[in-house]
Design a protein around this motif. Structure first.
Motif, PDB file in Angstrom:
ATOM      1  N   ALA A  51       0.857  -1.188   0.000  1.00 15.77           N
ATOM      2  CA  ALA A  51       0.000   0.000   0.000  1.00 15.77           C
ATOM      3  C   ALA A  51       0.891   1.235   0.000  1.00 15.77           C
ATOM      4  O   ALA A  51       2.074   1.154   0.359  1.00 15.77           O
ATOM      5  N   PRO A  52       0.365   2.393  -0.405  1.00 16.71           N
ATOM      6  CA  PRO A  52       1.169   3.617  -0.372  1.00 16.71           C
ATOM      7  C   PRO A  52       1.665   3.925   1.040  1.00 16.71           C
ATOM      8  O   PRO A  52       0.986   3.650   2.025  1.00 16.71           O
ATOM      9  N   VAL A  53       2.853   4.501   1.116  1.00 11.88           N
ATOM     10  CA  VAL A  53       3.480   4.825   2.391  1.00 11.88           C
ATOM     11  C   VAL A  53       3.473   6.333   2.586  1.00 11.88           C
ATOM     12  O   VAL A  53       3.802   7.088   1.675  1.00 11.88           O
ATOM     13  N   GLU A  54       3.086   6.768   3.776  1.00 12.94           N
ATOM     14  CA  GLU A  54       3.076   8.197   4.079  1.00 12.94           C
ATOM     15  C   GLU A  54       4.407   8.609   4.708  1.00 12.94           C
ATOM     16  O   GLU A  54       4.980   7.880   5.506  1.00 12.94           O
ATOM     17  N   GLY A  55       4.859   9.794   4.346  1.00 12.02           N
ATOM     18  CA  GLY A  55       6.076  10.324   4.927  1.00 12.02           C
ATOM     19  C   GLY A  55       7.335   9.766   4.306  1.00 12.02           C
ATOM     20  O   GLY A  55       7.309   8.888   3.440  1.00 12.02           O
ATOM     21  N   ALA A  56       8.464  10.282   4.751  1.00  5.91           N
ATOM     22  CA  ALA A  56       9.762   9.864   4.231  1.00  5.91           C
ATOM     23  C   ALA A  56      10.071   8.440   4.682  1.00  5.91           C
ATOM     24  O   ALA A  56       9.856   8.079   5.840  1.00  5.91           O
ATOM     25  N   VAL A  57      10.592   7.644   3.771  1.00  9.95           N
ATOM     26  CA  VAL A  57      10.895   6.247   4.058  1.00  9.95           C
ATOM     27  C   VAL A  57      12.402   6.014   4.189  1.00  9.95           C
ATOM     28  O   VAL A  57      12.833   5.151   4.952  1.00  9.95           O
ATOM     29  N   LEU A  58      13.193   6.786   3.479  1.00 11.60           N
ATOM     30  CA  LEU A  58      14.640   6.575   3.482  1.00 11.60           C
ATOM     31  C   LEU A  58      15.237   6.566   4.896  1.00 11.60           C
ATOM     32  O   LEU A  58      16.097   5.714   5.195  1.00 11.60           O
ATOM     33  N   PRO A  59      14.810   7.462   5.818  1.00 10.70           N
ATOM     34  CA  PRO A  59      15.375   7.402   7.178  1.00 10.70           C
ATOM     35  C   PRO A  59      15.032   6.114   7.921  1.00 10.70           C
ATOM     36  O   PRO A  59      15.666   5.787   8.936  1.00 10.70           O
TER      37      PRO A  59
END
Length: 265
Positions: A51-59
């Motif tokens: 499902a789509p992810v909210e917010g920044a994921v890289l950290p």
């Protein structure tokens, strides 16, 4: 009467709890390269969520040695998302992947052959690789093998590649028939992105076909079908080409031909 009020209060509290609960956290369903081995000069990887992810994921993502030692600054600080917000592509810092650049000289390469590395999301293991040697060759279409097909069937065309390609390049290959008419169907990458399969919507008909491959198709190290990631600065760029592998379906079976290059405008 008191127990009815008590039960009513409990039911209201349960409804309130469900109504105020946040959405469930998206799960990682696939990481590519999906094979067990990644090249020492790995350039990109993709993380597929359900499902789509909210917010920044890289950290929230980390790349470490198998013993837990973190790899220092492995990623370019940029998140590349698919239009549906479910697939995140991350680039390992190109300045440390490509030889002869300042970042590599100062920090060293990110991966080394023989290492075992793990990728985690929120501290949970989502993928592990054994690091193989540097892949500087890239895809070689003339080494691909096509399966035999029966006329009148919808059996998939199976293309055994000479090595893994980028997981996002599944639609960089297509099948065309007579008069360059596109054959409708579904394509998939399997077996660590080393096998491309295509299942047609309609049954195969006898005739001549071509497997057409875009020149921008790459492997996970950034080597293209018509060029290499390690191409020296200032080297002449190759002209855009389209690779086509001809094959023919007879009344009972098919025979694959050799790869040929066609110049595109």
């Amino acid at each position: 009467m008191r127990w009815r009020k008590l039960l009513g209060g409990m039911a209201f509290a349960m409804v309130l709890q469900v109504a105020t609960a946040g959405p469930s956290e998206p799960r990682v369903v696939l990481v590519q390269p999906s094979g067990a081995v990644a090249p020492a000069n790995l350039l990109r990887l993709s993380v597929v969520f359900d499902a789509p992810v909210e917010g920044a994921v890289l950290p929230r993502i980390a790349l470490s040695h198998a013993d837990g030692r973190p790899l220092q600054e492995p990623f370019l600080q940029q998140e590349l998302w698919s239009p549906d917000g479910k697939i995140l592509t991350l680039l390992l810092h190109p300045g440390r992947v490509k030889t002869g650049l300042v970042a590599r000289e100062q920090l060293g390469p990110i991966l080394s052959a023989g290492d075992d590395v793990v990728l985690t999301f929120d501290g949970h293991l989502i993928k592990q690789w054994h690091v193989g040697p540097v892949d500087a060759t890239g895809p070689v279409a003339s080494a691909w093998k096509l399966s035999h097909l029966r006329s009148g069937s919808r059996q998939p065309l199976v293309v055994t590649l000479d090595g893994p390609i980028d997981g996002r390049d599944v639609d960089y290959l297509a099948v065309v028939g007579a008069a360059d008419r596109l054959v409708e169907g579904k394509a998939q990458l399997q077996e660590g992105e080393t096998t491309w399969t295509f299942t047609p919507v309609a049954a195969w008909q006898p005739g001549e076909y071509r497997l057409v491959v875009r020149d921008t198709l790459e492997d996970p190290s950034g080597n293209r079908l018509g060029g290499h990631f390690e191409t020296p600065i200032g080297a002449p760029q190759s002209r855009a080409t389209v690779t086509a592998i001809a094959f023919k379906i007879g009344p009972d079976s098919s025979s694959s031909g050799r790869a040929g290059l066609e110049r595109s405008d």
